[in-house]
Design a protein around this motif. Structure first.
Motif, short mmCIF file in Angstrom:
data_model
loop_
_atom_site.label_atom_id
_atom_site.label_comp_id
_atom_site.label_asym_id
_atom_site.label_seq_id
_atom_site.Cartn_x
_atom_site.Cartn_y
_atom_site.Cartn_z
N ALA A 134 -39.80 -21.87 61.86
CA ALA A 134 -39.18 -22.95 61.10
C ALA A 134 -40.27 -23.78 60.44
N ILE A 135 -40.02 -24.19 59.21
CA ILE A 135 -40.91 -25.10 58.50
C ILE A 135 -40.24 -26.47 58.51
N ILE A 136 -40.95 -27.46 59.03
CA ILE A 136 -40.37 -28.79 59.26
C ILE A 136 -41.14 -29.84 58.49
N GLU A 137 -40.43 -30.78 57.90
CA GLU A 137 -41.05 -31.89 57.19
C GLU A 137 -41.45 -32.97 58.19
N MET B 128 -29.59 -14.84 51.23
CA MET B 128 -30.81 -15.15 52.00
C MET B 128 -32.03 -14.61 51.23
N LEU B 129 -32.99 -15.49 51.01
CA LEU B 129 -34.24 -15.09 50.35
C LEU B 129 -34.97 -14.08 51.21
N LYS B 130 -35.54 -13.04 50.59
CA LYS B 130 -36.28 -12.03 51.34
C LYS B 130 -37.72 -11.96 50.84
N ILE B 131 -38.66 -11.95 51.80
CA ILE B 131 -40.09 -11.83 51.49
C ILE B 131 -40.59 -10.51 52.06
N THR B 132 -41.14 -9.68 51.19
CA THR B 132 -41.58 -8.35 51.61
C THR B 132 -43.07 -8.10 51.38
N TYR C 61 -37.02 -24.74 56.12
CA TYR C 61 -36.80 -23.30 56.08
C TYR C 61 -36.65 -22.77 57.50
N LEU C 62 -35.70 -21.86 57.68
CA LEU C 62 -35.59 -21.05 58.89
C LEU C 62 -35.95 -19.63 58.50
N ILE C 63 -36.98 -19.07 59.13
CA ILE C 63 -37.51 -17.77 58.72
C ILE C 63 -37.24 -16.75 59.83
N TYR C 64 -36.41 -15.75 59.52
CA TYR C 64 -36.09 -14.70 60.47
C TYR C 64 -36.84 -13.43 60.08
N LYS D 278 -25.43 -25.96 63.46
CA LYS D 278 -25.35 -26.54 62.13
C LYS D 278 -26.72 -27.00 61.64
N HIS D 279 -27.06 -26.63 60.40
CA HIS D 279 -28.33 -27.05 59.81
C HIS D 279 -28.23 -26.91 58.29
N SER D 280 -29.19 -27.53 57.61
CA SER D 280 -29.21 -27.46 56.14
C SER D 280 -30.42 -26.71 55.63
N ALA D 281 -31.11 -26.00 56.51
CA ALA D 281 -32.32 -25.28 56.13
C ALA D 281 -32.00 -24.07 55.27
N GLU D 282 -32.91 -23.74 54.37
CA GLU D 282 -32.79 -22.49 53.61
C GLU D 282 -33.23 -21.35 54.52
N GLU D 283 -32.44 -20.29 54.59
CA GLU D 283 -32.76 -19.17 55.46
C GLU D 283 -33.52 -18.09 54.69
N VAL D 284 -34.52 -17.54 55.38
CA VAL D 284 -35.41 -16.56 54.75
C VAL D 284 -35.53 -15.34 55.66
N LEU D 285 -35.49 -14.15 55.06
CA LEU D 285 -35.72 -12.92 55.80
C LEU D 285 -37.14 -12.46 55.52
#
Length: 258
Positions: free
Chosen positions: A94-97, A1-5, A50-53, A67-74
């Motif tokens: 969530a970021i949606i197209e 999971m990608l992490k943004i700090t 993107y799903l951003i938690y 079920k989803h194909s979104a990239e998950e981000v912390l």
């Protein structure tokens, strides 16, 4: 999971721009916030990129199992305020197209809502939610109408945003196009040629488009002149007018799509 700090993260800066109409148009994306809306978006097949938690969210909840194909981000909690547009955030985004829109009125559209320059996000959200409840086939948003991907509009639709086509277009072009397909266009107005909406009878197979307008000015006169008939809602009480969301609801359920 990608992490943004860091608040200086380039991706985070791009997502912040989605709070503006310009940023959304440039990217072709929009952002939603909160568990309920994201569940609705997933169930409706919205294209979530993107799903951003936030750390705050994951401290109390599991990641989505749906079920989803979104990239998950912390997202670190020190960055949470950079994205949140609510007073009490749940810490999930969530970021949606943006989905592609129909380019023409089709004969399958039997009930259509036309919206002319409605500017209050809550009013537009109410109209969209009501059109969904009344089983309308499409909504056409005319020039001057608030951006459908405005955060307040999205939240007030309660998920109905993803249940029917919502098209942004020039109503001066769309009304004649709909009429050519056999659609009867009914415009809300208060002038002398308007009739009580209860007097309007349409055959079950006839397509109908309801045209509602700006909170202060009503429907533009040029659009009223294009319509097949002007209608009004009688008000036996002392109020001067109805909220456009309420008026739209009354009319949409008069011509509900069974």
């Amino acid at each position: 999971m990608l992490k943004i700090t860091s608040k200086q993260n380039a991706q985070l800066k791009q997502w912040r721009k989605l709070a503006t109409t310009k940023g959304r148009k440039q990217s072709g994306q929009y952002m939603i916030e909160g568990i309920h809306l994201i569940e609705e978006a997933l169930q409706s097949g919205a294209k979530i990129k993107y799903l951003i938690y936030s750390e705050h969210y994951l401290a109390k909840n599991e990641p989505f199992k749906m079920k989803h194909s979104a990239e998950e981000v912390l997202l670190a909690d020190n960055c949470l305020a950079e994205l949140s547009q609510t007073e009490t955030t749940q810490g999930i985004f969530a970021i949606i197209e943006m989905r592609s829109k129909p380019t023409a009125i089709t004969k399958e559209f039997k009930r259509i809502l036309l919206v002319d320059a409605v500017q209050d996000p809550g009013n537009l959200g109410t109209l969209i939610r009501t059109a969904d409840a009344a089983n309308y086939d499409a909504i056409i948003l005319g020039t001057g109408t608030v951006d459908v991907y405005n955060d307040k509009v999205i939240r007030s639709t309660q998920g109905s945003l993803w249940h029917l086509p919502i098209i942004q277009a020039d109503l001066n072009e769309w009304i004649p196009q709909a009429q050519q397909q056999g659609t009867t266009v009914l415009a809300t107005a208060l002038h002398q040629t308007a009739i009580d909406y209860r007097q309007v009878e349409v055959k079950e197979a006839t397509a109908v488009a309801i045209l509602v307008g700006n909170e202060g000015q009503g429907v533009n006169q040029s659009l009223i002149e294009l319509a097949d008939q002007s209608i009004y809602i009688p008000m036996p009480g002392q109020a001067e007018s109805l909220n456009v969301g309420v008026a739209g609801a009354i009319l949409m359920f008069k011509f509900v799509n069974e």
